[in-house]
Design a protein around this motif. Structure first.
Motif, PDB file in Angstrom:
ATOM      1  N   MET A  76       0.847  -1.198   0.000  1.00  0.00           N
ATOM      2  CA  MET A  76       0.000   0.000   0.000  1.00  0.00           C
ATOM      3  C   MET A  76       0.881   1.247   0.000  1.00  0.00           C
ATOM      4  N   LYS A  77       0.521   2.193  -0.868  1.00  0.00           N
ATOM      5  CA  LYS A  77       1.289   3.429  -0.971  1.00  0.00           C
ATOM      6  C   LYS A  77       1.098   4.276   0.283  1.00  0.00           C
ATOM      7  N   PRO A  78       2.188   4.766   0.902  1.00  0.00           N
ATOM      8  CA  PRO A  78       2.040   5.576   2.120  1.00  0.00           C
ATOM      9  C   PRO A  78       1.314   6.889   1.836  1.00  0.00           C
ATOM     10  N   ALA A  79       0.553   7.356   2.834  1.00  0.00           N
ATOM     11  CA  ALA A  79      -0.168   8.621   2.691  1.00  0.00           C
ATOM     12  C   ALA A  79       0.819   9.773   2.628  1.00  0.00           C
ATOM     13  N   PRO A  80       0.540  10.787   1.797  1.00  0.00           N
ATOM     14  CA  PRO A  80       1.434  11.946   1.727  1.00  0.00           C
ATOM     15  C   PRO A  80       1.537  12.645   3.076  1.00  0.00           C
ATOM     16  N   PRO A  81       2.726  13.111   3.434  1.00  0.00           N
ATOM     17  CA  PRO A  81       2.887  13.791   4.736  1.00  0.00           C
ATOM     18  C   PRO A  81       1.942  14.972   4.919  1.00  0.00           C
ATOM     19  N   THR A  82       1.684  15.737   3.847  1.00  0.00           N
ATOM     20  CA  THR A  82       0.798  16.895   3.972  1.00  0.00           C
ATOM     21  C   THR A  82      -0.612  16.461   4.356  1.00  0.00           C
ATOM     22  N   ARG A  83      -1.077  15.362   3.790  1.00  0.00           N
ATOM     23  CA  ARG A  83      -2.412  14.842   4.095  1.00  0.00           C
ATOM     24  C   ARG A  83      -2.495  14.449   5.572  1.00  0.00           C
ATOM     25  N   ILE A  84      -1.476  13.747   6.053  1.00  0.00           N
ATOM     26  CA  ILE A  84      -1.433  13.332   7.453  1.00  0.00           C
ATOM     27  C   ILE A  84      -1.393  14.559   8.364  1.00  0.00           C
ATOM     28  N   PHE A  85      -0.592  15.554   7.979  1.00  0.00           N
ATOM     29  CA  PHE A  85      -0.462  16.750   8.807  1.00  0.00           C
ATOM     30  C   PHE A  85      -1.776  17.515   8.872  1.00  0.00           C
ATOM     31  N   LEU A  86      -2.508  17.564   7.763  1.00  0.00           N
ATOM     32  CA  LEU A  86      -3.820  18.214   7.776  1.00  0.00           C
ATOM     33  C   LEU A  86      -4.767  17.500   8.737  1.00  0.00           C
ATOM     34  N   LEU A  87      -4.763  16.180   8.720  1.00  0.00           N
ATOM     35  CA  LEU A  87      -5.607  15.420   9.645  1.00  0.00           C
ATOM     36  C   LEU A  87      -5.192  15.692  11.092  1.00  0.00           C
ATOM     37  N   ASP A  88      -3.894  15.736  11.344  1.00  0.00           N
ATOM     38  CA  ASP A  88      -3.394  15.989  12.700  1.00  0.00           C
ATOM     39  C   ASP A  88      -3.824  17.370  13.191  1.00  0.00           C
ATOM     40  N   GLN A  89      -3.674  18.375  12.333  1.00  0.00           N
ATOM     41  CA  GLN A  89      -4.025  19.734  12.735  1.00  0.00           C
ATOM     42  C   GLN A  89      -5.535  19.875  12.911  1.00  0.00           C
ATOM     43  N   ALA A  90      -6.298  19.239  12.038  1.00  0.00           N
ATOM     44  CA  ALA A  90      -7.756  19.295  12.179  1.00  0.00           C
ATOM     45  C   ALA A  90      -8.190  18.658  13.489  1.00  0.00           C
ATOM     46  N   LEU A  91      -7.622  17.508  13.829  1.00  0.00           N
ATOM     47  CA  LEU A  91      -7.977  16.854  15.083  1.00  0.00           C
ATOM     48  C   LEU A  91      -7.638  17.747  16.268  1.00  0.00           C
ATOM     49  N   ARG A  92      -6.464  18.352  16.256  1.00  0.00           N
ATOM     50  CA  ARG A  92      -6.066  19.226  17.360  1.00  0.00           C
ATOM     51  C   ARG A  92      -7.070  20.375  17.519  1.00  0.00           C
ATOM     52  N   LEU A  93      -7.462  20.968  16.419  1.00  0.00           N
ATOM     53  CA  LEU A  93      -8.392  22.102  16.473  1.00  0.00           C
ATOM     54  C   LEU A  93      -9.805  21.654  16.837  1.00  0.00           C
ATOM     55  N   PHE A  94     -10.273  20.563  16.246  1.00  0.00           N
ATOM     56  CA  PHE A  94     -11.620  20.076  16.562  1.00  0.00           C
ATOM     57  C   PHE A  94     -11.713  19.704  18.043  1.00  0.00           C
ATOM     58  N   SER A  95     -10.651  19.095  18.563  1.00  0.00           N
ATOM     59  CA  SER A  95     -10.647  18.691  19.968  1.00  0.00           C
ATOM     60  C   SER A  95     -10.675  19.907  20.885  1.00  0.00           C
ATOM     61  N   ALA A  96     -10.006  20.968  20.477  1.00  0.00           N
ATOM     62  CA  ALA A  96      -9.922  22.169  21.319  1.00  0.00           C
ATOM     63  C   ALA A  96     -11.162  23.048  21.219  1.00  0.00           C
ATOM     64  N   TYR A  97     -11.732  23.161  20.008  1.00  0.00           N
ATOM     65  CA  TYR A  97     -12.789  24.154  19.788  1.00  0.00           C
ATOM     66  C   TYR A  97     -14.108  23.565  19.289  1.00  0.00           C
ATOM     67  N   GLY A  98     -14.140  22.264  19.021  1.00  0.00           N
ATOM     68  CA  GLY A  98     -15.325  21.656  18.436  1.00  0.00           C
ATOM     69  C   GLY A  98     -15.325  21.814  16.927  1.00  0.00           C
ATOM     70  N   TYR A  99     -16.027  20.913  16.270  1.00  0.00           N
ATOM     71  CA  TYR A  99     -16.064  20.934  14.807  1.00  0.00           C
ATOM     72  C   TYR A  99     -16.643  22.244  14.285  1.00  0.00           C
ATOM     73  N   GLU A 100     -17.742  22.692  14.880  1.00  0.00           N
ATOM     74  CA  GLU A 100     -18.404  23.907  14.401  1.00  0.00           C
ATOM     75  C   GLU A 100     -17.571  25.152  14.680  1.00  0.00           C
ATOM     76  N   GLY A 101     -16.674  25.072  15.644  1.00  0.00           N
ATOM     77  CA  GLY A 101     -15.888  26.232  16.028  1.00  0.00           C
ATOM     78  C   GLY A 101     -14.618  26.435  15.219  1.00  0.00           C
ATOM     79  N   VAL A 102     -14.401  25.612  14.209  1.00  0.00           N
ATOM     80  CA  VAL A 102     -13.164  25.664  13.423  1.00  0.00           C
ATOM     81  C   VAL A 102     -13.511  25.812  11.943  1.00  0.00           C
ATOM     82  N   GLY A 103     -12.858  26.752  11.292  1.00  0.00           N
ATOM     83  CA  GLY A 103     -13.075  26.948   9.861  1.00  0.00           C
ATOM     84  C   GLY A 103     -11.972  26.344   9.019  1.00  0.00           C
ATOM     85  N   VAL A 104     -12.244  26.196   7.750  1.00  0.00           N
ATOM     86  CA  VAL A 104     -11.258  25.637   6.820  1.00  0.00           C
ATOM     87  C   VAL A 104      -9.996  26.488   6.805  1.00  0.00           C
TER      88      VAL A 104
END
Length: 199
Positions: free
Chosen positions: A1-29
């Motif tokens: 299986m081809k590894p996921a691009p680092p940028t894709r993983i980093f976006l998921l990591d940053q989104a999780l950090r923000l969603f966890s801190a502020y909630g999904y509705e509290g975070v914009g793109v």
């Protein structure tokens, strides 16, 4: 299986950090993109939308938990299966506290919200692993649990998640001993029976 691009993983990591801190509705793109150091086209390329990002995050990051729970629920005897379910969930929450905290909040998000609807299939899969254990016990034991397996499974899952919520706020631990204690509390009650005077 081809590894996921680092940028894709980093976006998921940053989104999780923000969603966890502020909630999904509290975070914009734009906030997610700013924190990840990318432009909106990059996020849209990988995920299509903020909702697509959330759906990917939940699907990919929760898959190990659900797969482990489905293995645990097949154990016998019944009390061993319950301990395995609790211990598996505790271990995941201990290893992924930010993700599990966010996952817990989605159980209580407004029913019609985008985030709640995205999480529904994952909540259902989690519940079904617990319910399978109670359903198998009901079928095998004949202990008068007929028709109650879903209520009992939901109650036990609620107890497990409540313990995790307390632990994530530093008032409890998430280990094998606490998993066994949680099962004992569920099966036997939280307090020992009071002794009568003169016994």
């Amino acid at each position: 299986m081809k590894p996921a691009p680092p940028t894709r993983i980093f976006l998921l990591d940053q989104a999780l950090r923000l969603f966890s801190a502020y909630g999904y509705e509290g975070v914009g793109v734009q906030q997610i993109c700013n924190d990840a150091g990318v432009g909106k086209p990059t996020l849209y390329h990988y995920f299509g939308s903020k909702l697509g990002l959330l759906e990917t995050l939940l699907r990919e990051r929760l898959a190990p938990l659900h797969e482990a729970l489905e293995r645990a629920c097949a154990l016998t005897p019944f009390d061993h299966a319950l301990v395995a379910l609790a211990e598996t969930t505790f271990a995941f929450a201990r290893e992924e506290p930010q993700l599990y905290r966010f996952y817990l909040t989605l159980w209580f998000a407004p029913v019609e919200s985008e985030a709640r609807q995205a999480a529904e299939e994952h909540h259902q899969r989690h519940f079904e692993a617990f319910d399978a254990c109670f359903r198998a016990h009901e079928q095998a034991s004949g202990h008068g649990l007929t028709g109650r397996h879903r209520l009992l499974a939901a109650s036990f899952l609620g107890l497990v998640n409540n313990h995790i919520g307390i632990a994530l706020n530093s008032f409890a631990t998430l280990n094998a001993r606490s998993a066994a204690d949680t099962v004992a509390m569920f099966l036997n009650g939280a307090l020992p029976p009071a002794s009568s005077n003169g016994d």
